[in-house]
Structures are given as C-alpha cells and as structure tokens.
Design a protein around this motif. Sequence first.
Motif, PDB file in Angstrom:
ATOM      1  N   MET A   3      -1.148   6.406   9.605  1.00  0.00           N
ATOM      2  CA  MET A   3      -0.272   5.968   8.513  1.00  0.00           C
ATOM      3  C   MET A   3      -0.966   6.119   7.163  1.00  0.00           C
ATOM      4  SD  MET A   3       1.744   2.632  10.048  1.00  0.00           S
ATOM      5  CE  MET A   3       0.772   2.139  11.476  1.00  0.00           C
ATOM      6  N   ILE A  55       1.302  -1.589   6.768  1.00  0.00           N
ATOM      7  CA  ILE A  55       0.506  -0.897   7.788  1.00  0.00           C
ATOM      8  C   ILE A  55      -0.189  -1.906   8.692  1.00  0.00           C
ATOM      9  CG2 ILE A  55      -1.484   0.609   8.160  1.00  0.00           C
ATOM     10  CD1 ILE A  55      -0.744   2.100   5.623  1.00  0.00           C
ATOM     11  N   PHE A  61       7.504   1.730   6.851  1.00  0.00           N
ATOM     12  CA  PHE A  61       6.709   1.067   7.891  1.00  0.00           C
ATOM     13  C   PHE A  61       7.267  -0.306   8.245  1.00  0.00           C
ATOM     14  CE2 PHE A  61       2.957   3.701   6.152  1.00  0.00           C
ATOM     15  CZ  PHE A  61       3.313   4.772   6.956  1.00  0.00           C
ATOM     16  N   THR A  92       6.583   4.379   1.621  1.00  0.00           N
ATOM     17  CA  THR A  92       6.084   4.118   2.970  1.00  0.00           C
ATOM     18  C   THR A  92       6.060   2.619   3.273  1.00  0.00           C
ATOM     19  OG1 THR A  92       3.791   4.240   2.141  1.00  0.00           O
ATOM     20  CG2 THR A  92       4.737   6.238   3.102  1.00  0.00           C
TER      21      THR A  92
END
Length: 343
Positions: A128, A95, A154, A150
């Motif tokens: 996110m 992230i 990402f 994720t």
Amino acid sequence: MSTTTREPESAPDFDVRRHDSLGLRIQHVLHGNPVLGPLAVLIVSIIAFSIVNTRFFSATNLSLVLAQVTVIATLALGQTLVILTAGIDLAAGAIAVFSSILIANFCTKAGMPGVPALLLGFVCGTAMGAFNGFLVTRIKLPPFIVTLGTLTIFFSLNSVVSNSETVRGSDMPALMTWAGNTFPIGGFRFTYGSIIMLLLFAFFFYALGSTAWGRHVYATGDDIEAARLAGIQTNRVLFSVYTVAGLLYAAGGWILIGRLASASPNVGIDYNLDSITAVVLGGTSLFGGRGGVLGTLIGALIVGVFRNGLQLGGVEVVWQGFAVGLLVLVAVSLDQWIRKVKA
C-alpha cells in the motif's frame, strides 16, 4: 579638514540591538538543534501537570502515557520519513487499520498460522505504501492528492474485507496480541509494543543520521532539483520512503491489535492527523529537509502528556483537542520563524 563627531548610541537603541541579537542566537540554536524546542515543551508540561495533579508523575500513569502513544508514535515515524521529503501522507491511519484487519482475517478466515499471517500483513502494508510511492514518482501526482485518495480507498476496502465486524483477540493466535502484553521494570510496566516502537525509532535514528540513504532523504526534501543535479536518484528515494512508511504503518497495525486485544475496523479516524501532529510538534519542518525521528518521539509524548494531564485535571475532551490544536499552530509558526534564519 572637517571632522564629524559620532553621537553616542542611545540606550533604547542598544536594548533593541541586544534583544535582536538574543533572538537571532535563539533562532540559530533552534535551527541547528530542532529537538531542543519540543524537549523543553515536554519537560515543562510534565512539571506543570505534576503540580496540578500529583498522580500524573506516578509510575503507573507514566506507563499508561507511553502505552497510549505507542501506536501513534509508530505511525508518526513513517510520517516523518515522508515529511522529511516535503511530502505528506494522509493515508497512514488507513493503512495501519486495514493492515490490522488483513492480519486478523488471514488468521481467522484463511486459517493461516500466526507468523505467516503477520508477515503477509506486513507485505500488504508495504504494498500500500509502495502504491502511494508509485503514484507520486511515476504518475507525478502531488502527495496530498495521492494520499487523500488512497485514504478513502483503503478505508473502503477495510469495510468490505471486515464486513464492519471486529475480530476478537481470543480468536487469533497469541502472536497477534503479544505486543499488548506488559512486563515490569521497577515500578513501571511496559508493553512489548512500546519496546518495538522504541527499537524502530533507534534504527531509523541511525539510518537517517549515518547512512547514504538518510543523507539522500534530507537532500531530496531540502531541494529536490539540487539533489537530482547532484546525482541522487530522487524518484528512487521518494519511492523507498513511501514504501518503508507503509511497512511501518503495518507494524503499527500489529501493535494496535495488541493494544485493543482485537482488530476493529472502526478505529483510526484521527490517526492520520495525530501522526502529523506528532511530527510537527517534534520540530520536523513541513517544507522538508529539516527535523528527525527523535523530535517525532518527543512530539508524540507531548500529545500523550497533554491529553493525559488535562484529563487528570478534569478538563473536558473538547478542550483537550483545543489545546493540542493550539500547540500545532504554535509549532508551525515557530517552524516558519526558524526557517528565516540567515546563514
């Protein structure tokens, strides 16, 4: 009437009881003050490395250590919030790096001014984190599985958006690299990013210790079912934690741009594990409900001090990683021992 005579306690038995009592006292102290153990490790490490190499304790080197741990400490702050609820966030680094790429592209490709681009990048990082929180609270997926998935998503989007190209700081508004600028205090030089990081730690130290939200975070991590029965909206707490963590990761991405004077899609591979390492070394329990952000800051400094000190001592990089890994195992073992304390 018969009487029994109690035999005198043997010296060895007395010694065992005395040592057990000392161990229990230490166990209780560390259980009530999780920060004491990491603080002792940090102080001993600084003293030891100062003896090994006198350059270690110089103002220049200590300023470098703080600058080096700033990004990881910021990510570890968000990681702490998640781990306090007995969760884990493997997507922290992804992230942060993706947010930094988005911020850079908003400036260069979309032609946005610095402030709107930065704010929009923060919104994206927060979204996110909220996506992770949604999957954990609404779809009821385990945090480990959610953030593992994720993490890949990402990082993949990061490669697509950036085309695997680095955006130079000179191509972005000055605000984007401002966090990497330094200013002197005495013989030390601090980056603005380090000051931002310390202010964030101060804010969340207050939020966790002096607000209802902070008490709910601890209660949810300690026993989520008991917290729910006590009237705490545990799903709301968990969602807020992952969302706020996403915002902190985005802030870490901005600080990263200043640190590198660029936005690179090829960094951050170890950020996830480094942030977890800082949290664990700082005394926050992986089982949730115990620990705090002050310990995390100390944990991040321990990692920075060890790597810097070993480097000055001429130790190869592979053995630096070995030392940090060994520290993590010791910290987790200590946490298991402390959790066995009897009330």
